[in-house]
Motif scaffolding. Structure first.
Motif, PDB file in Angstrom:
ATOM      1  N   LEU A  35      -1.883  -1.472 -13.166  1.00  0.00           N
ATOM      2  CA  LEU A  35      -1.362  -0.467 -12.232  1.00  0.00           C
ATOM      3  C   LEU A  35       0.065  -0.076 -12.601  1.00  0.00           C
ATOM      4  O   LEU A  35       0.424   1.110 -12.574  1.00  0.00           O
ATOM      5  CB  LEU A  35      -1.413  -1.008 -10.804  1.00  0.00           C
ATOM      6  N   ALA A  36       0.898  -1.070 -12.933  1.00  0.00           N
ATOM      7  CA  ALA A  36       2.292  -0.779 -13.303  1.00  0.00           C
ATOM      8  C   ALA A  36       2.349   0.119 -14.530  1.00  0.00           C
ATOM      9  O   ALA A  36       3.167   1.043 -14.600  1.00  0.00           O
ATOM     10  CB  ALA A  36       3.039  -2.084 -13.562  1.00  0.00           C
TER      11      ALA A  36
ATOM     12  N   GLY B 223       0.811  -1.211   0.000  1.00  0.00           N
ATOM     13  CA  GLY B 223       0.000   0.000   0.000  1.00  0.00           C
ATOM     14  C   GLY B 223       0.845   1.262   0.000  1.00  0.00           C
ATOM     15  O   GLY B 223       0.556   2.224  -0.731  1.00  0.00           O
ATOM     16  N   ALA B 224       1.904   1.259   0.804  1.00  0.00           N
ATOM     17  CA  ALA B 224       2.775   2.437   0.857  1.00  0.00           C
ATOM     18  C   ALA B 224       3.505   2.643  -0.465  1.00  0.00           C
ATOM     19  O   ALA B 224       3.699   3.782  -0.920  1.00  0.00           O
ATOM     20  CB  ALA B 224       3.767   2.287   2.007  1.00  0.00           C
ATOM     21  N   PHE B 225       3.920   1.548  -1.091  1.00  0.00           N
ATOM     22  CA  PHE B 225       4.609   1.647  -2.382  1.00  0.00           C
ATOM     23  C   PHE B 225       3.671   2.209  -3.447  1.00  0.00           C
ATOM     24  O   PHE B 225       4.041   3.117  -4.206  1.00  0.00           O
ATOM     25  CB  PHE B 225       5.125   0.277  -2.794  1.00  0.00           C
ATOM     26  N   LEU B 226       2.452   1.702  -3.509  1.00  0.00           N
ATOM     27  CA  LEU B 226       1.473   2.212  -4.476  1.00  0.00           C
ATOM     28  C   LEU B 226       1.197   3.696  -4.238  1.00  0.00           C
ATOM     29  O   LEU B 226       1.130   4.489  -5.184  1.00  0.00           O
ATOM     30  CB  LEU B 226       0.173   1.411  -4.380  1.00  0.00           C
ATOM     31  N   ARG B 227       1.034   4.069  -2.995  1.00  0.00           N
ATOM     32  CA  ARG B 227       0.748   5.472  -2.683  1.00  0.00           C
ATOM     33  C   ARG B 227       1.906   6.367  -3.104  1.00  0.00           C
ATOM     34  O   ARG B 227       1.701   7.448  -3.680  1.00  0.00           O
ATOM     35  CB  ARG B 227       0.473   5.634  -1.186  1.00  0.00           C
ATOM     36  N   SER B 228       3.128   5.932  -2.845  1.00  0.00           N
ATOM     37  CA  SER B 228       4.287   6.757  -3.205  1.00  0.00           C
ATOM     38  C   SER B 228       4.377   6.948  -4.716  1.00  0.00           C
ATOM     39  O   SER B 228       4.761   8.022  -5.194  1.00  0.00           O
ATOM     40  CB  SER B 228       5.579   6.124  -2.670  1.00  0.00           C
ATOM     41  N   ARG B 229       4.022   5.913  -5.473  1.00  0.00           N
ATOM     42  CA  ARG B 229       4.084   6.025  -6.934  1.00  0.00           C
ATOM     43  C   ARG B 229       2.891   6.808  -7.478  1.00  0.00           C
ATOM     44  O   ARG B 229       3.015   7.538  -8.464  1.00  0.00           O
ATOM     45  CB  ARG B 229       4.142   4.631  -7.568  1.00  0.00           C
ATOM     46  N   ARG B 230       1.746   6.694  -6.853  1.00  0.00           N
ATOM     47  CA  ARG B 230       0.578   7.488  -7.270  1.00  0.00           C
ATOM     48  C   ARG B 230       0.841   8.973  -7.075  1.00  0.00           C
ATOM     49  O   ARG B 230       0.443   9.798  -7.913  1.00  0.00           O
ATOM     50  CB  ARG B 230      -0.642   7.042  -6.450  1.00  0.00           C
ATOM     51  N   GLU B 231       1.518   9.319  -5.997  1.00  0.00           N
ATOM     52  CA  GLU B 231       1.735  10.726  -5.680  1.00  0.00           C
ATOM     53  C   GLU B 231       2.765  11.404  -6.577  1.00  0.00           C
ATOM     54  O   GLU B 231       2.851  12.623  -6.596  1.00  0.00           O
ATOM     55  CB  GLU B 231       2.159  10.859  -4.210  1.00  0.00           C
ATOM     56  N   ARG B 232       3.542  10.616  -7.322  1.00  0.00           N
ATOM     57  CA  ARG B 232       4.545  11.239  -8.189  1.00  0.00           C
ATOM     58  C   ARG B 232       4.025  11.431  -9.616  1.00  0.00           C
ATOM     59  O   ARG B 232       4.707  12.046 -10.443  1.00  0.00           O
ATOM     60  CB  ARG B 232       5.827  10.407  -8.207  1.00  0.00           C
ATOM     61  N   ILE B 233       2.830  10.903  -9.951  1.00  0.00           N
ATOM     62  CA  ILE B 233       2.244  11.070 -11.278  1.00  0.00           C
ATOM     63  C   ILE B 233       1.316  12.276 -11.258  1.00  0.00           C
ATOM     64  O   ILE B 233       0.377  12.330 -10.459  1.00  0.00           O
ATOM     65  CB  ILE B 233       1.449   9.809 -11.709  1.00  0.00           C
TER      66      ILE B 233
ATOM     67  N   ILE C  53     -10.022  -0.315 -12.879  1.00  0.00           N
ATOM     68  CA  ILE C  53     -10.426  -1.127 -11.731  1.00  0.00           C
ATOM     69  C   ILE C  53     -11.339  -0.308 -10.829  1.00  0.00           C
ATOM     70  O   ILE C  53     -11.437   0.923 -10.972  1.00  0.00           O
ATOM     71  CB  ILE C  53      -9.203  -1.636 -10.924  1.00  0.00           C
ATOM     72  N   SER C  54     -11.983  -0.961  -9.887  1.00  0.00           N
ATOM     73  CA  SER C  54     -12.888  -0.294  -8.959  1.00  0.00           C
ATOM     74  C   SER C  54     -12.116   0.614  -8.012  1.00  0.00           C
ATOM     75  O   SER C  54     -11.089   0.216  -7.454  1.00  0.00           O
ATOM     76  CB  SER C  54     -13.657  -1.350  -8.150  1.00  0.00           C
ATOM     77  N   ALA C  55     -12.622   1.838  -7.815  1.00  0.00           N
ATOM     78  CA  ALA C  55     -11.968   2.767  -6.900  1.00  0.00           C
ATOM     79  C   ALA C  55     -11.989   2.226  -5.472  1.00  0.00           C
ATOM     80  O   ALA C  55     -11.011   2.368  -4.725  1.00  0.00           O
ATOM     81  CB  ALA C  55     -12.645   4.129  -6.962  1.00  0.00           C
ATOM     82  N   THR C  56     -13.101   1.599  -5.077  1.00  0.00           N
ATOM     83  CA  THR C  56     -13.187   1.028  -3.728  1.00  0.00           C
ATOM     84  C   THR C  56     -12.188  -0.100  -3.551  1.00  0.00           C
ATOM     85  O   THR C  56     -11.483  -0.182  -2.540  1.00  0.00           O
ATOM     86  CB  THR C  56     -14.604   0.505  -3.464  1.00  0.00           C
TER      87      THR C  56
ATOM     88  N   LEU D 122      -6.594   7.211 -10.386  1.00  0.00           N
ATOM     89  CA  LEU D 122      -5.730   6.087 -10.745  1.00  0.00           C
ATOM     90  C   LEU D 122      -6.561   4.849 -11.060  1.00  0.00           C
ATOM     91  O   LEU D 122      -6.296   4.136 -12.034  1.00  0.00           O
ATOM     92  CB  LEU D 122      -4.748   5.796  -9.608  1.00  0.00           C
ATOM     93  N   ALA D 123      -7.570   4.586 -10.234  1.00  0.00           N
ATOM     94  CA  ALA D 123      -8.418   3.417 -10.462  1.00  0.00           C
ATOM     95  C   ALA D 123      -9.114   3.501 -11.816  1.00  0.00           C
ATOM     96  O   ALA D 123      -9.190   2.508 -12.561  1.00  0.00           O
ATOM     97  CB  ALA D 123      -9.447   3.298  -9.341  1.00  0.00           C
TER      98      ALA D 123
END
Length: 266
Positions: free
Chosen positions: A75-76, A12-22, A51-54, A45-46
């Protein structure tokens, strides 16, 4: 493969860190006024990944759900991960077997002798957590105070906790960030291994830079390259270095340094 709670938190932390840089501009989204957080929103992002946001929110929150290869690929792609980051994502999601914590294999005497045979070129063998298993005299001359007061020699500790490292490594921040990214990659293969958790805790406690950079979740594979180093009696020298993984212990790596000036003198 079943993932553990700490592994899901890391995912979860890895996904969040990559989401925040886009940024929205990078993916063609319109401006929608001021944003409270950097990068993409979860629902954006979803939507882009199909994919589903939830469901994505549950994944980022570290809930016990299983992501398929197709979802991870989406996601990648949306997050624009490079091949090392993509591999790290799949590793955290439990799509490759994680190594069990174990004591490192002892270094065979004939292997330990290899750096000595490479003198006067600096050469050493490191383990996956950057413990120095064998080295020659040229290494000690190039990297002073590599052995700490407690008798341990570890390159990650040297880079972040030894003051001399900032003088030797001309591009200290670049080198330190790269090393931390490689340590992140290796630690991801050994979730819960105390050799890694102890080292990471020590670096974060002793270095403000490591403490600030570790949550950014940069990942990188070990590789060769070039470094600018300050050498005793020689000043600034450009070195090329090559990394060789040992056949029977792939996380044990032989690193050899060379420079054109010394070779031409020889």
């Amino acid at each position: 493969m079943q993932t553990q709670p700490h592994q899901r938190r890391e995912l979860g932390a890895f996904l969040r860190s990559r989401r925040e840089r886009i940024t929205p501009d990078q993916v063609g989204l319109p401006h929608t006024g001021r944003r409270r957080t950097p990068g993409l929103r979860r629902e954006e992002l979803a939507l882009l990944a199909g994919i589903s946001a939830t469901w994505y929110t549950y994944l980022e929150q570290g809930r016990d759900i299983r992501a398929s290869d197709q979802v991870l690929d989406a996601l990648a792609s949306t997050l624009r991960l490079d091949r090392y980051e993509r591999g790290h994502l799949f590793q955290l999601a439990g799509h490759t077997p994680a190594a069990e914590p174990e004591e490192p294999a002892p270094l065979a005497s004939e292997v330990a002798a290899v750096p000595l045979l490479l003198q006067p070129h600096p050469a050493y063998i490191i383990d996956g957590n950057y413990d120095v298993l064998s080295r020659n005299q040229a290494t000690d001359e190039l990297f002073p105070h590599l052995t700490a007061a407690d008798g341990r020699a570890n390159f990650a500790r040297w880079v972040f906790l030894e003051p001399a490292a900032r003088n030797v490594l001309v591009d200290w921040e670049i080198e330190a960030r790269g090393l931390l990214a490689r340590l992140r990659t290796l630690a991801g293969r050994h979730p819960g291994d105390p050799r890694y958790t102890r080292l990471i805790d020590e670096l974060n406690a002793g270095s403000p830079e490591a403490d600030a950079w570790w949550p950014q979740y940069d990942v990188q594979a070990r590789h060769g390259g070039k470094k600018r180093l300050r050498c005793p009696g020689r000043g600034l020298v450009d070195f090329a270095y090559t990394a060789f993984h040992l056949a029977e212990q792939p996380e044990q790596t032989l690193v050899i340094y060379s420079d054109n000036n010394r070779e031409s003198a020889d």
